[in-house]
Structures are given as C-alpha cells and as structure tokens.
Design an enzyme around this catalytic site. Structure first.
Site, PDB file in Angstrom:
ATOM      1  CB  ILE A  18      44.607  37.637  43.865  1.00 44.71           C
ATOM      2  CG1 ILE A  18      45.661  38.378  44.699  1.00 44.71           C
ATOM      3  CG2 ILE A  18      44.591  36.157  44.233  1.00 44.71           C
ATOM      4  CD1 ILE A  18      45.347  38.423  46.188  1.00 44.71           C
ATOM      5  CG  ASP A  63      26.234  40.599  42.383  1.00 47.91           C
ATOM      6  OD1 ASP A  63      27.056  40.462  43.319  1.00 47.91           O
ATOM      7  OD2 ASP A  63      25.228  41.324  42.467  1.00 47.91           O
ATOM      8  CG  ASN A  90      40.117  36.515  44.056  1.00 50.85           C
ATOM      9  OD1 ASN A  90      41.024  36.666  44.873  1.00 50.85           O
ATOM     10  ND2 ASN A  90      39.870  37.409  43.104  1.00 50.85           N
ATOM     11  NE  ARG A 125      23.170  28.073  48.545  1.00 52.66           N
ATOM     12  CZ  ARG A 125      22.511  29.127  49.035  1.00 52.66           C
ATOM     13  NH1 ARG A 125      21.935  29.055  50.225  1.00 52.66           N
ATOM     14  NH2 ARG A 125      22.441  30.248  48.353  1.00 52.66           N
ATOM     15  CE1 TYR A 158      39.143  41.862  52.413  1.00 53.79           C
ATOM     16  CE2 TYR A 158      40.776  42.217  54.142  1.00 53.79           C
ATOM     17  CZ  TYR A 158      40.436  41.723  52.893  1.00 53.79           C
ATOM     18  OH  TYR A 158      41.390  41.083  52.130  1.00 53.79           O
ATOM     19  CE  LYS A 162      39.253  38.445  52.295  1.00 51.43           C
ATOM     20  NZ  LYS A 162      39.127  37.676  51.048  1.00 51.43           N
TER      21      LYS A 162
END
Length: 261
Positions: A18, A63, A90, A125, A158, A162
C-alpha cells in the site's frame, strides 16, 4: 490531473504494498515523495521505480519505532523539498495471535502497538509544525487503519493498535484544524500485498466474504489516500473512511447460508 504539484510528501512503510502504491499515485499527480521504510534497500528500489516512471522520489531509511529516526526523516523531507505538505502513516506491525489469549506475550503486544500506533504518533508529532506551515492550509495527515479497528477480524494487538489510531485521528484532527491541518484515516479490508505471499488460497477464501466479490488492491487504497490528502477533501477532517469492498456492511457467505441469497 496533478493535484499535488509542488507538494512535499513523506510516506512511512512505503517500500512495498500500500505504501509503495500510494507513493506512485501521489508522485504521478505531481508530488515530490520521500519513500521511507525500515528496509532502506526496499525504499530505494521503490523510489527508483517512481523516478523511472517520470515521478519525483527520494528514499530514506526510517524506523518509526525510533524517535530520532522519525525526526531525521521529517527534517530530510523539509530540507529536500523545501516544504512538507502531506504525511501518510502506513508503517505497521502485525503478529499472529497465540492459540489462547492468555498465552500472548507482552513483547508481541508492545511491538504491534509501538510500530502501528505509537509510530504514527511519533511521525505526526514531528511533522505537524511543518504541515501547519504549508501554504493555502493544504497540510494533511492520512493514516492507514484497518477494518480490524472496527470489528472482530482477529489479531488482538494489531486490532487494538488500529482502533487506537482511529481515536488518535479524531483527537488530533480537533487539535490540528485551527492550524490548517486535516487529519483522516482509511480503514482497508483485506488487500492483496506481499504480506499474503504463499497464502493465495486464503485470499481466495476471503474474497467470498466481500459484497463486491474480491479483495482489495494496493491501488484501491492509494486512490483513497490521494483523495483525502488533496484539496478535493478540503472540508473533511477527523473521519475514518472504510475502503473495504463492503465487508463492514455484510458477508455474502453468511447471507447465503442464512437466507439462500
């Protein structure tokens, strides 16, 4: 259409899937894109492919689990492009669930949240002051969430990350709006990416549960990112946009079993 002419864009986890499709889409519409990834070679390969297609792209190791790495990527984008107008969050981590919930490890839980949720926080941020300085109130953050943050599709850590990203989108949108920055989230369903390599049968099985009859493609998500990042969405902020083939509204296999449809 070149909606992003003159824009500087930073995309995390953009070495493939993506993220790479989004980088290609935005570069194709005129953006100068910084392709970042924890795999620097993969980022460079993706950026090179964009340049070969006539787009403008740079590559950089990043990272999102490391604040210094994130801040260096943002600084590089601003220095290279002279502006930072769009951030696309992403990058993510997703580990398989243990057979029993009580066997889940703290390390697995923390890793998924740190990369998927806290990583997006770190990027936002660092980027926000620059997005707020973008001309014509065009600064935008688009994060990639998941239908896992909306309903039960497995993967405890996960999914929690999300869902947290959706909450962060709403609160950050409220904070950033007076500064001229819009913040939105896309919630994809199952998407055919390299993460599914070797599990093609799983994709075929998943397709039967989608009202639109197929799983998604990276280009489907990239198109939605391009919309929310563009001035076409100038009056949209704080929303979660499902791009999910209809999976959140119903499951055809269940309807067939129940009603014979």
């Amino acid at each position: 259409m070149r909606r992003f002419e003159g824009y500087g864009v930073l995309i995390t986890g953009a070495g493939r899937g993506i993220g790479e499709a989004t980088a290609r889409r935005l570069a194709g519409e005129g953006a100068r894109v910084l392709v970042t990834d924890v795999d620097g070679d993969r980022a460079e390969k993706a950026a090179a492919g964009i340049r070969e297609s006539g787009g403008s792209a740079e590559a950089l190791y990043c990272d999102v689990g490391d604040r210094a790495s994130v801040e260096a990527a943002v600084a590089y984008a601003v220095q290279t492009f002279g502006t930072l107008d769009v951030l696309v969050n992403n990058a993510y981590a997703c580990h398989a669930d243990a057979a029993l919930f009580e066997d889940e490890s703290d390390e697995t839980w923390q890793r998924d949240l740190d990369i998927t949720l806290t990583g997006a926080y770190r990027c936002a941020r660092a980027a926000l002051p620059h997005l707020a300085a973008a001309p014509d109130r065009r600064g935008a953050i688009v994060s990639i969430g998941s239908v896992n943050g909306e309903q039960d599709f497995g993967n405890h850590a996960y999914s929690a990350a999300k869902a947290g990203l959706a909450g962060l989108t709403r609160t950050l949108a409220g904070h950033a709006a007076p500064r001229g920055v819009r913040v939105n989230l896309i919630a994809p369903g199952t998407v055919r990416t390299e993460a599914w390599s070797g599990r093609e049968s799983g994709l075929e099985a998943a397709a039967a549960h989608y009202p639109l009859g197929r799983v998604g493609l990276p280009a489907d998500i990239a198109a939605a990112v391009a919309f929310l990042a563009s001035r076409d969405a100038a009056w949209i902020t704080g929303v979660t946009l499902p791009v999910d083939g209809g999976i959140l509204i119903g499951r055809p296999a269940w309807r067939r079993d129940m009603f014979g449809e």
